[in-house]
Motif scaffolding. Structure first.
Motif, short mmCIF file in Angstrom:
data_model
loop_
_atom_site.label_atom_id
_atom_site.label_comp_id
_atom_site.label_asym_id
_atom_site.label_seq_id
_atom_site.Cartn_x
_atom_site.Cartn_y
_atom_site.Cartn_z
N GLU A 20 44.11 44.49 41.46
CA GLU A 20 43.70 44.91 42.80
C GLU A 20 42.18 44.86 42.93
O GLU A 20 41.65 44.44 43.95
CB GLU A 20 44.23 46.31 43.09
CG GLU A 20 45.73 46.35 43.30
CD GLU A 20 46.29 47.77 43.40
OE1 GLU A 20 45.50 48.74 43.26
OE2 GLU A 20 47.51 47.90 43.61
N ARG A 21 41.48 45.29 41.89
CA ARG A 21 40.01 45.25 41.91
C ARG A 21 39.51 43.82 42.00
O ARG A 21 38.60 43.52 42.77
CB ARG A 21 39.44 45.93 40.67
CG ARG A 21 37.92 45.91 40.65
CD ARG A 21 37.35 46.91 39.70
NE ARG A 21 35.94 46.91 39.42
CZ ARG A 21 34.93 46.52 40.14
NH1 ARG A 21 35.12 46.01 41.31
NH2 ARG A 21 33.69 46.61 39.74
N ARG A 22 40.10 42.91 41.20
CA ARG A 22 39.72 41.50 41.27
C ARG A 22 39.95 40.95 42.68
O ARG A 22 39.12 40.21 43.21
CB ARG A 22 40.52 40.68 40.24
CG ARG A 22 39.94 40.70 38.85
CD ARG A 22 40.57 39.64 37.97
NE ARG A 22 42.02 39.82 37.80
CZ ARG A 22 42.60 40.55 36.85
NH1 ARG A 22 41.85 41.18 35.97
NH2 ARG A 22 43.91 40.63 36.79
N ASP A 23 41.08 41.33 43.28
CA ASP A 23 41.37 40.88 44.64
C ASP A 23 40.34 41.40 45.63
O ASP A 23 39.87 40.66 46.51
CB ASP A 23 42.78 41.32 45.07
CG ASP A 23 43.88 40.56 44.35
OD1 ASP A 23 43.58 39.52 43.74
OD2 ASP A 23 45.05 41.01 44.41
N ARG A 24 39.98 42.70 45.49
CA ARG A 24 38.96 43.27 46.40
C ARG A 24 37.61 42.60 46.20
O ARG A 24 36.91 42.29 47.17
CB ARG A 24 38.84 44.79 46.17
CG ARG A 24 39.96 45.59 46.77
CD ARG A 24 39.66 47.09 46.80
NE ARG A 24 39.22 47.64 45.54
CZ ARG A 24 40.01 48.09 44.56
NH1 ARG A 24 41.32 48.04 44.71
NH2 ARG A 24 39.49 48.59 43.45
N VAL A 25 37.24 42.37 44.94
CA VAL A 25 35.96 41.69 44.65
C VAL A 25 35.98 40.28 45.24
O VAL A 25 35.02 39.85 45.87
CB VAL A 25 35.69 41.67 43.13
CG1 VAL A 25 34.54 40.72 42.80
CG2 VAL A 25 35.38 43.08 42.62
N LYS A 26 37.12 39.59 45.05
CA LYS A 26 37.24 38.23 45.58
C LYS A 26 37.11 38.24 47.11
O LYS A 26 36.40 37.43 47.70
CB LYS A 26 38.57 37.63 45.16
CG LYS A 26 38.78 36.21 45.64
CD LYS A 26 40.14 35.68 45.21
CE LYS A 26 40.37 34.30 45.81
NZ LYS A 26 41.73 33.83 45.54
N GLN A 27 37.80 39.18 47.76
CA GLN A 27 37.73 39.28 49.22
C GLN A 27 36.31 39.63 49.68
O GLN A 27 35.82 39.08 50.67
CB GLN A 27 38.72 40.34 49.73
CG GLN A 27 40.15 39.90 49.63
CD GLN A 27 41.13 41.02 50.01
OE1 GLN A 27 40.71 42.15 50.25
NE2 GLN A 27 42.40 40.69 50.06
N ALA A 28 35.65 40.53 48.95
CA ALA A 28 34.27 40.90 49.31
C ALA A 28 33.34 39.70 49.17
O ALA A 28 32.49 39.46 50.03
CB ALA A 28 33.80 42.07 48.45
N LYS A 29 33.52 38.93 48.09
CA LYS A 29 32.69 37.72 47.90
C LYS A 29 32.95 36.72 49.02
O LYS A 29 32.01 36.14 49.57
CB LYS A 29 32.99 37.07 46.55
CG LYS A 29 32.36 37.74 45.37
CD LYS A 29 32.66 36.98 44.10
CE LYS A 29 32.04 37.63 42.90
NZ LYS A 29 32.36 36.90 41.65
N GLU A 30 34.22 36.51 49.33
CA GLU A 30 34.56 35.56 50.40
C GLU A 30 33.97 36.02 51.72
O GLU A 30 33.43 35.20 52.48
CB GLU A 30 36.08 35.40 50.50
CG GLU A 30 36.68 34.63 49.34
CD GLU A 30 38.21 34.63 49.35
OE1 GLU A 30 38.82 35.35 50.18
OE2 GLU A 30 38.79 33.91 48.52
#
Length: 121
Positions: A29-39
Motif C-alpha cells: 500500500e505504501r509503494r502504491d501511495r508513493v507511486k501515485q504521489a510521484k505520478e
C-alpha cells in the motif's frame, strides 16, 4: 513435544504469517501511495511546463503581432510622408509654372507697351 506445545507453535506460526502478510500488505500500500504521489507530482510538473510553454507561445504571438502592427504603422507613415512630399513637389511645380506664366504675360505686356511707345514716337 506435547500436543499443547505443538498447538502453541502452530498458533505462533499462524500469527507470524498474519503479521508478515499485514507487513507485506502495508509495504505494498505504501509503494502504491508513493507511486501515485510521484505520478501526481510529475503530472503537475508536466501541466506547469505545458502552461509555461503555452504562455511563452502566446507572448511570442503577441510580440510578433505588435511588430507587425509597428511595421504597418511605419509603412503607413512612410506612405503618408511620400504623398506629402509629392503634394509639395506638385505645389512647387504649379507655383513655378504660374510664376513663369506671369513672367511671360509681363514680358508680353512690356513688349506691347514698347510697341505702343514706338508707334507714338
Amino acid at each position: 513435544v506435547t500436543p499443547l506445545n505443538d498447538q502453541a507453535m502452530a498458533n505462533l506460526d499462524m500469527v507470524r504469517e498474519l503479521c508478515l502478510e499485514r507487513v507485506e500488505q502495508a509495504k505494498s500500500e505504501r509503494r502504491d501511495r508513493v507511486k501515485q504521489a510521484k505520478e501526481a507530482h510529475y503530472a503537475r510538473i508536466k501541466a506547469e511546463e505545458e502552461a509555461l510553454r503555452i504562455a511563452k507561445e502566446e507572448d511570442e504571438r503577441r510580440r510578433i503581432e505588435e511588430e507587425n502592427r509597428q511595421e504597418e504603422a511605419r509603412i503607413a507613415a512612410e506612405e503618408l510622408e511620400r504623398k506629402n512630399q509629392e503634394a509639395k513637389r506638385r505645389a512647387a511645380e504649379e507655383a513655378e509654372a504660374k510664376r513663369r506664366l506671369a513672367e511671360i504675360e509681363a514680358e508680353k505686356r512690356r513688349k506691347i507697351e514698347e510697341e505702343k511707345a514706338r508707334k507714338l514716337e
